[in-house]
Design a protein around this motif. Structure first.
Motif, mmCIF file in Angstrom:
data_model
loop_
_atom_site.group_PDB
_atom_site.id
_atom_site.type_symbol
_atom_site.label_atom_id
_atom_site.label_comp_id
_atom_site.label_asym_id
_atom_site.label_seq_id
_atom_site.Cartn_x
_atom_site.Cartn_y
_atom_site.Cartn_z
ATOM 1 N N ILE A 1 38.979 39.247 31.225
ATOM 2 C CA ILE A 1 39.271 39.119 32.653
ATOM 3 C C ILE A 1 40.628 38.449 32.814
ATOM 4 C CG2 ILE A 1 38.529 38.162 34.865
ATOM 5 C CD1 ILE A 1 35.682 38.091 33.755
ATOM 6 N N ALA A 2 41.477 39.053 33.616
ATOM 7 C CA ALA A 2 42.799 38.480 33.893
ATOM 8 C C ALA A 2 42.937 38.251 35.391
ATOM 9 C CB ALA A 2 43.905 39.400 33.402
ATOM 10 N N VAL A 3 43.598 37.151 35.734
ATOM 11 C CA VAL A 3 43.813 36.796 37.137
ATOM 12 C C VAL A 3 45.286 36.475 37.337
ATOM 13 C CG1 VAL A 3 43.342 35.037 38.879
ATOM 14 C CG2 VAL A 3 41.473 35.988 37.558
ATOM 15 N N LYS A 4 45.841 36.968 38.429
ATOM 16 C CA LYS A 4 47.244 36.736 38.733
ATOM 17 C C LYS A 4 47.377 36.046 40.089
ATOM 18 C CE LYS A 4 51.689 39.240 39.075
ATOM 19 N NZ LYS A 4 52.156 38.662 40.365
ATOM 20 N N TYR A 5 48.219 35.021 40.141
ATOM 21 C CA TYR A 5 48.565 34.365 41.399
ATOM 22 C C TYR A 5 50.057 34.057 41.352
ATOM 23 C CZ TYR A 5 49.026 30.576 44.859
ATOM 24 O OH TYR A 5 49.441 29.779 45.904
ATOM 25 N N GLY A 6 50.817 34.748 42.197
ATOM 26 C CA GLY A 6 52.264 34.593 42.126
ATOM 27 C C GLY A 6 52.773 35.117 40.792
ATOM 28 N N GLU A 7 53.517 34.283 40.084
ATOM 29 C CA GLU A 7 54.040 34.675 38.771
ATOM 30 C C GLU A 7 53.124 34.240 37.626
ATOM 31 O OE1 GLU A 7 56.698 36.628 38.493
ATOM 32 O OE2 GLU A 7 56.620 36.625 40.694
ATOM 33 N N THR A 8 52.047 33.558 37.950
ATOM 34 C CA THR A 8 51.126 33.056 36.926
ATOM 35 C C THR A 8 50.037 34.073 36.627
ATOM 36 O OG1 THR A 8 51.476 30.771 37.645
ATOM 37 C CG2 THR A 8 49.521 31.209 36.311
ATOM 38 N N VAL A 9 49.859 34.363 35.338
ATOM 39 C CA VAL A 9 48.794 35.263 34.900
ATOM 40 C C VAL A 9 48.003 34.565 33.795
ATOM 41 C CG1 VAL A 9 48.204 37.494 33.901
ATOM 42 C CG2 VAL A 9 50.174 37.306 35.426
ATOM 43 N N ASP B 1 21.436 42.652 30.437
ATOM 44 C CA ASP B 1 21.603 44.107 30.487
ATOM 45 C C ASP B 1 22.908 44.478 31.178
ATOM 46 O OD1 ASP B 1 21.183 43.784 33.219
ATOM 47 O OD2 ASP B 1 19.106 44.471 33.157
ATOM 48 N N ARG B 2 23.106 45.778 31.368
ATOM 49 C CA ARG B 2 24.357 46.286 31.920
ATOM 50 C C ARG B 2 24.673 45.669 33.292
ATOM 51 N NH1 ARG B 2 27.515 50.701 30.884
ATOM 52 N NH2 ARG B 2 28.636 51.638 32.647
ATOM 53 N N ASN B 3 23.688 45.647 34.166
ATOM 54 C CA ASN B 3 23.911 45.106 35.504
ATOM 55 C C ASN B 3 24.243 43.614 35.470
ATOM 56 O OD1 ASN B 3 23.523 47.524 36.860
ATOM 57 N ND2 ASN B 3 21.312 47.216 37.064
ATOM 58 N N MET B 4 23.600 42.889 34.558
ATOM 59 C CA MET B 4 23.859 41.456 34.443
ATOM 60 C C MET B 4 25.278 41.187 33.946
ATOM 61 S SD MET B 4 20.208 40.094 32.936
ATOM 62 C CE MET B 4 20.746 38.391 32.825
ATOM 63 N N VAL B 5 25.743 42.010 33.015
ATOM 64 C CA VAL B 5 27.124 41.860 32.515
ATOM 65 C C VAL B 5 28.114 42.126 33.647
ATOM 66 C CG1 VAL B 5 28.868 42.801 30.950
ATOM 67 C CG2 VAL B 5 26.540 42.392 30.122
ATOM 68 N N ILE B 6 27.854 43.177 34.418
ATOM 69 C CA ILE B 6 28.749 43.512 35.534
ATOM 70 C C ILE B 6 28.781 42.390 36.567
ATOM 71 C CG2 ILE B 6 29.015 45.074 37.517
ATOM 72 C CD1 ILE B 6 27.997 47.337 35.684
ATOM 73 N N GLU B 7 27.612 41.877 36.936
ATOM 74 C CA GLU B 7 27.545 40.795 37.925
ATOM 75 C C GLU B 7 28.215 39.525 37.406
ATOM 76 O OE1 GLU B 7 26.621 40.611 41.076
ATOM 77 O OE2 GLU B 7 26.232 42.757 41.110
ATOM 78 N N SER B 8 27.979 39.209 36.137
ATOM 79 C CA SER B 8 28.568 38.001 35.553
ATOM 80 C C SER B 8 30.087 38.102 35.503
ATOM 81 C CB SER B 8 28.012 37.767 34.140
ATOM 82 O OG SER B 8 26.620 37.512 34.183
ATOM 83 N N ALA B 9 30.594 39.270 35.118
ATOM 84 C CA ALA B 9 32.046 39.468 35.058
ATOM 85 C C ALA B 9 32.653 39.385 36.454
ATOM 86 C CB ALA B 9 32.359 40.823 34.422
ATOM 87 N N THR B 10 31.957 39.928 37.434
ATOM 88 C CA THR B 10 32.420 39.863 38.826
ATOM 89 C C THR B 10 32.525 38.418 39.297
ATOM 90 O OG1 THR B 10 31.443 42.028 39.348
ATOM 91 C CG2 THR B 10 31.882 40.544 41.196
ATOM 92 N N ASN B 11 31.462 37.659 39.069
ATOM 93 C CA ASN B 11 31.467 36.246 39.472
ATOM 94 C C ASN B 11 32.559 35.466 38.756
ATOM 95 O OD1 ASN B 11 29.299 36.477 41.249
ATOM 96 N ND2 ASN B 11 27.785 36.036 39.665
ATOM 97 N N HIS B 12 32.700 35.714 37.466
ATOM 98 C CA HIS B 12 33.671 34.949 36.682
ATOM 99 C C HIS B 12 35.098 35.221 37.147
ATOM 100 C CE1 HIS B 12 34.403 32.445 33.093
ATOM 101 N NE2 HIS B 12 35.586 33.051 33.103
ATOM 102 N N GLY B 13 35.395 36.474 37.436
ATOM 103 C CA GLY B 13 36.737 36.803 37.909
ATOM 104 C C GLY B 13 37.078 36.098 39.209
ATOM 105 N N MET B 14 36.131 36.070 40.138
ATOM 106 C CA MET B 14 36.375 35.388 41.409
ATOM 107 C C MET B 14 36.515 33.883 41.222
ATOM 108 S SD MET B 14 34.140 37.447 44.297
ATOM 109 C CE MET B 14 32.543 37.309 43.479
ATOM 110 N N VAL B 15 35.692 33.300 40.357
ATOM 111 C CA VAL B 15 35.776 31.857 40.111
ATOM 112 C C VAL B 15 37.103 31.497 39.444
ATOM 113 C CG1 VAL B 15 34.785 29.921 38.807
ATOM 114 C CG2 VAL B 15 33.279 31.481 40.053
ATOM 115 N N MET B 16 37.578 32.345 38.531
ATOM 116 C CA MET B 16 38.881 32.102 37.901
ATOM 117 C C MET B 16 39.981 32.015 38.953
ATOM 118 S SD MET B 16 38.889 34.495 34.446
ATOM 119 C CE MET B 16 40.650 34.233 34.143
ATOM 120 N N LEU B 17 39.971 32.948 39.900
ATOM 121 C CA LEU B 17 41.006 32.937 40.941
ATOM 122 C C LEU B 17 40.838 31.742 41.875
ATOM 123 C CD1 LEU B 17 43.466 34.133 42.223
ATOM 124 C CD2 LEU B 17 42.016 35.764 43.468
#
Length: 269
Positions: free
Chosen positions: A218-226, A236-252
């Motif tokens: 997961i990569a997050v960009k804000y301005g020039e920072t990445v 399972d598949r759905n849990m991985v998708i949900e976890s990745a979704t949550n993690h990306g938002m929390v990173m930002l």
């Protein structure tokens, strides 16, 4: 007086007492714990709570909402105690708090973006549009969310987002360089201040010895920072998708709050 009438009188009396009680509720939303891990951390805190305060814990895909509900006749004293318990929870999870109110991760992210007049876009591979779905569930998200590219195929990563073919050939689609190139590419394409990118193996097939099912970059960009992170989600598949979704938002969220902590270097071979 019959036994039945005595019971009715008792129930009526207890009901009247409950009606006279004041209720206070406090919430805290944290990220990064499984329910099993949380039980160990919060065990001592739960044991210290008085009978008039109840605690409920709801954990899903590493996002946990803890609710404290207090009932007592003394309004001011109840509020004082509830604020104290709420403050204690914040101290216990100081590095992991997403919200101190009953809000979703997407709501918190949206408020930060709206307040700062920033825009965001997404480049999604393994999450398949789930990030966009979660973001637009928040009313008013059109003021900060411009769009998403579901770059499931490598050709879309290269032709639409500008990910170098050499990066995919050398490191594979699930890699640091590709995730960061996706974030940069979608931010440039959509002309947004921020971006979130996901690329991974949601399963149940497709994993390897070095990149098993559940591996997500997961990569997050804000301005020039990445910044980017490699995660290994369980479920399972759905849990991985949900976890990745949550993690990306929390990173930002953490990046916007200036509380983001860099992940240790990960061997991307």
């Amino acid at each position: 007086m019959t036994f039945a009438s005595m019971n009715k009188k008792k129930e009526a009396s207890e009901s009247a007492k409950v009606k006279n009680l004041h209720t206070e509720t406090r919430h805290i939303v944290i990220y990064g714990y499984t329910r099993q891990e949380l039980n160990k951390v919060i065990k001592h805190f739960e044991a210290q709570l008085p009978e008039f305060v109840k605690i409920t814990i709801d954990t899903s895909s590493l996002v946990t909402k803890i609710t404290l509900t207090g009932m007592d006749s003394g309004v001011e004293l109840l509020r004082f105690n509830m604020n104290r318990y709420h403050s204690n929870l914040n101290q216990i999870f100081s590095q992991d708090v997403v919200a101190t109110e009953d809000k979703t991760v997407a709501q918190v992210l949206g408020e930060l973006l709206h307040e700062r007049e920033l825009t965001v876009s997404c480049a999604e591979s393994c999450t398949g549009g789930n990030l966009a779905h979660r973001i637009v569930q928040v009313p008013g998200s059109s003021s900060y969310f411009l769009g998403s590219v579901v770059s499931y195929a490598n050709d879309v990563k290269t032709d639409v987002l500008g990910v170098p073919k050499s990066d995919i050939s050398r490191d594979g689609a699930v890699s640091k360089n590709v995730a960061e190139a996706m974030a940069k590419g979608v931010a440039k394409l959509m002309r947004t201040d921020c971006a979130i990118a996901t690329t991974g193996i949601a399963g149940p097939e497709g994993g390897t010895k070095f990149k098993p099912v559940g591996t997500v970059w997961i990569a997050v960009k804000y301005g020039e920072t990445v910044v980017s992170e490699c995660l290994h989600f369980k479920g399972d598949r759905n849990m991985v998708i949900e976890s990745a979704t949550n993690h990306g938002m929390v990173m930002l969220i953490n990046l916007l709050r200036n509380t983001y902590e860099m992940q240790d270097d990960v061997n991307d071979d």
